[in-house]
Design an enzyme around this catalytic site. Structure first.
Site, short mmCIF file in Angstrom:
data_model
loop_
_atom_site.label_atom_id
_atom_site.label_comp_id
_atom_site.label_asym_id
_atom_site.label_seq_id
_atom_site.Cartn_x
_atom_site.Cartn_y
_atom_site.Cartn_z
N GLY A 12 21.92 129.54 72.20
CA GLY A 12 22.98 130.75 73.10
C GLY A 12 23.58 131.55 72.16
N THR A 13 24.67 132.21 72.69
CA THR A 13 25.42 133.42 72.26
C THR A 13 26.01 132.80 71.06
OG1 THR A 13 25.31 134.83 73.91
CG2 THR A 13 27.03 134.88 72.31
N CYS A 14 26.72 131.73 71.09
CA CYS A 14 27.78 131.35 70.30
C CYS A 14 27.30 130.97 68.78
CB CYS A 14 28.54 130.01 70.74
SG CYS A 14 29.61 129.09 69.43
N GLU B 292 14.56 130.26 78.32
CA GLU B 292 15.25 131.17 77.29
C GLU B 292 14.44 132.13 77.01
OE1 GLU B 292 17.25 133.38 75.45
OE2 GLU B 292 18.47 131.51 76.04
N SER C 196 14.48 134.41 74.65
CA SER C 196 13.99 134.88 73.34
C SER C 196 14.07 133.49 72.28
CB SER C 196 15.11 135.90 72.67
OG SER C 196 15.00 135.89 71.35
N HIS D 82 52.22 115.72 56.57
CA HIS D 82 52.87 116.47 55.70
C HIS D 82 52.16 116.60 54.46
CE1 HIS D 82 56.25 118.54 54.13
NE2 HIS D 82 55.96 117.68 52.87
#
Length: 475
Positions: free
Chosen positions: A48-50, A40, A42, A447
């Site tokens: 990751g991005t998410c 990776e 950084s 419900h």
């Protein structure tokens, strides 16, 4: 890696990029006893991005914006929200790192990866160099924002990407969003809720042009009622910085117009992140649109190298990246039959308030394909047997399902409603397994829940629009 050094390691599987699909595949392979290297670039992007700059922080900010009360100071509320979201992503980033780092057969390396040949990658971190040789390589580098080549835009001090805004503690007075897609409208709605003045410039003649007119009208009306200025058919020509704000010059129908803003969000799309990977040295082909070319099993032009997530040019959603991992895991550990061809009825949600969710075909697309179409649906405010929307105090939106009248199978759906991001998953599941609309409409749901709106619009007493679209009739 520390100090100036060069070394090498060998792995069974090398994953480049810590995104959803890559990290899940790395963990899966490690638990099967394979030696895995995760690279990776950084240490701020573990996971990751998410979780760092995408789904988690943006949706958390949507929540913080929605719960701001009229009397709450916008700047203070926004600053606290940014702080809370930063704490959340920091915590999740650490958990994601530990998820892999604690596995005995996984080595996490931080640095920029570049292919030396089809089986060897060099990882650079400052002056340090590490070579990794692997029999299986998975590219999972994601995508990066597109900044249009408009005079003055790329050098503007007021320009921001969605990532930049997540780290900006000062609430914009006037945010101008360039691009009216999912990302642009999500941020527009969020920042309006925080208290900013918001304008959205969209180059297309209309907003949500791929949706049916009735659906797009409901969404656009909600955004405009929220106080967002939506300007379609806007061609931005120049950005000119001043000392306290910037001027966006654009044309509508050939007539020049201007807006002043203290922040510009560019939301004009993202492109696969392939720069610096040295794909040519590995013999990896790229499509005309700059994505890594893959087959239905996500293999590149080098069969032992795979590309998953945004970088392969597929739909840019975290859950697609996760499904990509399932395909590769099946190829490496299973019978190898799973592929992208298996995907049916993939749902999407735009997290405005209330959220807008879709799956499958629009009514327009279904008719163009020759289906004998039946439409089942209602405005949310007209539903009588779904009290949850009234309990929650938000009756805006509509429910619309597109049905094949000959088979009673659902072809698509568009939901603008609270909880639509949940209900759409049930509809998508029914579509994937060919559950008839009548059966979905006559099922038993808790419900009060938003899901039971399906009883009202699909059940035996539902009302549907005739194939001509001219009148309503009972089923």
């Amino acid at each position: 890696m520390s100090g100036t050094e060069s070394s090498g390691i060998t792995a069974d599987v090398l994953v480049i990029g810590f995104g959803k699909g890559g990290k899940t595949l790395a963990a899966t392979m490690a638990r099967e006893g394979r030696k895995v290297v995760m690279v990776e670039q950084s240490d701020q992007m573990y996971g990751g991005t998410c979780i760092n700059i995408g789904c988690v922080p943006t949706k958390a900010l949507v929540h913080h914006a929605d719960v701001r009360r009229p009397g709450d100071d916008p700047q203070s509320w926004y600053q606290d929200a940014i702080g809370a979201v930063t704490d959340l992503t920091t915590m999740m980033r650490g958990r994601n790192f530990r998820m892999l780092d604690t596995l005995d057969t996984v080595t996490v390396v931080t640095g920029r990866a570049s292919f030396l040949d089809a089986k060897t990658v060099e990882v650079a971190a400052g002056d340090d160099r590490l070579t990794v040789n692997a029999d299986t390589i998975v590219i999972n580098t994601g995508s990066v924002p597109v900044i249009p080549d408009i005079r003055g835009m790329r050098t503007s001090a007021y320009l921001a990407t969605s990532t930049d805004l997540l780290h900006t503690k000062e609430l914009p007075r006037h945010l101008v969003v360039i691009g009216g897609g999912y990302l642009g409208l999500e941020f527009a709605a969020m920042y309006r809720q925080f208290g900013s003045e918001v304008s959205v410039l969209e180059a297309s003649p209309e907003f949500l042009g791929r949706e049916d007119d009735d659906v797009a009208e409901v969404v656009v009306d909600i955004l405009r009622d929220q106080g967002i200025t939506l300007i379609p058919d806007a061609k931005v020509t120049e950005v000119s910085d001043g000392s306290a704000d910037t001027v966006i010059r654009f044309e509508v129908d050939g007539r020049p117009r201007t807006l002043e803003a203290d922040k510009i969000l560019v939301a004009t799309g993202r492109v696969p992140a392939i720069e610096g990977l040295g794909l040519d040295r590995a013999g990896i082909r790229v499509t005309e649109r700059g994505a890594i070319e893959v087959d239905e099993y996500l293999r590149t032009s080098r069969p032992h190298i795979y590309a998953i997530g945004d970088v392969n040019g597929g739909p840019q959603f975290t859950y697609i990246s996760l499904d990509d991992h399932r395909i590769i895991a099946d190829g490496l550990l299973g019978d190898g039959t799973r592929s992208t061809a298996d995907r049916r009825a993939v749902p999407h949600t735009m997290f405005i308030t209330p959220p807008f969710s879709t799956v499958g075909l629009t009514e327009t697309a279904a008719r163009e394909r020759g289906y004998n179409v039946r439409i089942a649906g209602k405005l949310v405010a007209q539903t009588a047997a779904t009290p949850r929307v009234r309990i929650m105090g938000d009756t805006r939106g509509l429910i619309k399902l597109v049905i094949d009248a000959d088979t009673d199978l659902i072809l698509g759906a568009a939901l603008v409603s609270i909880d639509s991001q949940e209900v759409i998953n049930l509809i998508a599941l029914a579509m994937r397994h060919d559950v008839p609309a009548r059966e979905l409409g006559n099922s038993i749901y808790t419900h009060p829940s938003t899901t039971e709106v399906l009883n009202e619009v699909l059940g035996t007493v539902a009302h549907v629009r005739s194939p001509s679209g001219a009148a309503l009739m009972s089923t």
